[in-house]
Scaffold this motif. Structure first.
Motif, mmCIF file in Angstrom:
data_model
loop_
_atom_site.group_PDB
_atom_site.id
_atom_site.type_symbol
_atom_site.label_atom_id
_atom_site.label_comp_id
_atom_site.label_asym_id
_atom_site.label_seq_id
_atom_site.Cartn_x
_atom_site.Cartn_y
_atom_site.Cartn_z
ATOM 1 N N THR A 42 39.845 38.448 34.655
ATOM 2 C CA THR A 42 39.541 36.781 34.143
ATOM 3 C C THR A 42 38.551 36.444 35.163
ATOM 4 O O THR A 42 38.915 36.339 36.326
ATOM 5 C CB THR A 42 40.844 35.885 34.101
ATOM 6 O OG1 THR A 42 41.694 36.859 33.239
ATOM 7 C CG2 THR A 42 40.546 34.877 33.490
ATOM 8 N N GLY A 49 32.319 26.481 32.867
ATOM 9 C CA GLY A 49 33.313 27.476 32.573
ATOM 10 C C GLY A 49 33.626 27.630 31.175
ATOM 11 O O GLY A 49 34.360 28.266 30.536
ATOM 12 N N ILE A 51 30.437 33.513 34.150
ATOM 13 C CA ILE A 51 30.826 32.177 33.825
ATOM 14 C C ILE A 51 29.819 31.098 33.879
ATOM 15 O O ILE A 51 29.143 31.179 34.879
ATOM 16 C CB ILE A 51 32.184 31.763 34.686
ATOM 17 C CG1 ILE A 51 32.761 30.529 34.001
ATOM 18 C CG2 ILE A 51 31.916 31.586 36.125
ATOM 19 C CD1 ILE A 51 34.126 30.188 34.758
ATOM 20 N N TYR A 81 36.091 32.995 41.224
ATOM 21 C CA TYR A 81 37.085 33.997 41.313
ATOM 22 C C TYR A 81 36.952 35.030 40.302
ATOM 23 O O TYR A 81 36.453 34.809 39.025
ATOM 24 C CB TYR A 81 38.353 33.147 41.048
ATOM 25 C CG TYR A 81 38.687 32.159 42.029
ATOM 26 C CD1 TYR A 81 38.278 30.812 41.714
ATOM 27 C CD2 TYR A 81 39.109 32.152 43.452
ATOM 28 C CE1 TYR A 81 38.367 29.842 42.488
ATOM 29 C CE2 TYR A 81 39.214 31.170 44.341
ATOM 30 C CZ TYR A 81 38.979 29.890 43.870
ATOM 31 O OH TYR A 81 38.985 28.728 44.538
ATOM 32 N N SER A 120 36.777 32.775 36.702
ATOM 33 C CA SER A 120 37.130 31.310 36.917
ATOM 34 C C SER A 120 36.288 30.863 38.049
ATOM 35 O O SER A 120 35.710 31.619 38.780
ATOM 36 C CB SER A 120 38.314 30.858 36.905
ATOM 37 O OG SER A 120 39.188 31.380 38.246
ATOM 38 N N ARG A 121 36.286 29.555 38.072
ATOM 39 C CA ARG A 121 35.433 28.786 38.939
ATOM 40 C C ARG A 121 36.140 27.507 39.351
ATOM 41 O O ARG A 121 36.531 26.780 38.528
ATOM 42 C CB ARG A 121 34.074 28.811 38.696
ATOM 43 C CG ARG A 121 33.582 27.756 37.541
ATOM 44 C CD ARG A 121 32.124 27.931 37.086
ATOM 45 N NE ARG A 121 31.399 27.425 38.241
ATOM 46 C CZ ARG A 121 29.851 27.916 38.254
ATOM 47 N NH1 ARG A 121 29.314 28.577 37.458
ATOM 48 N NH2 ARG A 121 29.241 27.458 39.169
ATOM 49 N N ASP A 122 35.901 26.974 40.744
ATOM 50 C CA ASP A 122 36.169 25.756 40.915
ATOM 51 C C ASP A 122 34.848 25.181 41.610
ATOM 52 O O ASP A 122 34.499 25.345 42.995
ATOM 53 C CB ASP A 122 37.188 25.793 42.042
ATOM 54 C CG ASP A 122 37.865 24.413 42.595
ATOM 55 O OD1 ASP A 122 37.186 23.303 42.299
ATOM 56 O OD2 ASP A 122 39.142 24.435 43.188
ATOM 57 N N ILE A 147 31.990 32.403 28.920
ATOM 58 C CA ILE A 147 32.266 33.550 29.721
ATOM 59 C C ILE A 147 32.090 34.829 29.042
ATOM 60 O O ILE A 147 32.273 34.921 27.499
ATOM 61 C CB ILE A 147 33.773 33.359 30.169
ATOM 62 C CG1 ILE A 147 34.098 32.325 31.128
ATOM 63 C CG2 ILE A 147 34.270 34.880 30.675
ATOM 64 C CD1 ILE A 147 35.233 31.970 31.343
#
Length: 123
Positions: free
Chosen positions: A69, A55, A51, A80, A71-73, A58
């Motif tokens: 899937t 974001g 990613i 994740y 994802s990121r924070d 991908i």
């Protein structure tokens, strides 16, 4: 000291789900791509997903496309991997990696690695 720490692995039946987390410390990766790789016993480490920092971009390995899937924070410096419809062939140690310098699918191009978390899928 830069650290990537994975968590969330475990044993699950085929068809089940797991969510892996990778928390970074020691520096921020909010401007770097972050990815997941996996390595099964006797096999080479293989690309799973990556990613971009925003974001917005991908990529997935064909073997996990439609099931996993990423994802990121960035506020939490965490990436994740949501894994659904797990198969026995997904069994491996899963590694988080950051800051690739070249090909996103080449593990040798990544500067930072976590210690890995084991995922086992029973049939």
């Amino acid at each position: 000291q830069v650290q990537l720490v994975e968590s969330g692995g475990g044993l699950v039946q085929a068809g089940g789900s797991l969510r892996l987390s990778c928390a970074a410390s020691g520096r921020t990766f909010s401007r770097d791509p972050m990815g997941w790789f996996r390595q099964a016993p006797g096999k080479e480490r293989e690309f799973v997903a990556i990613i971009s920092w925003s974001g917005g971009t991908i990529y997935y390995a064909d073997s996990v496309k439609g099931r996993f899937t990423i994802s990121r924070d960035n506020a939490k410096n965490t990436v994740y991997l949501q894994m659904n419809s797990l198969k026995p062939e997904d069994t491996a140690v899963y590694y988080c990696a950051a800051d690739p310098s070249g090909s996103y699918y080449n593990p040798q191009d990544y500067a930072y690695w976590g210690q890995g978390t084991q995922v086992a899928v029973s049939s």
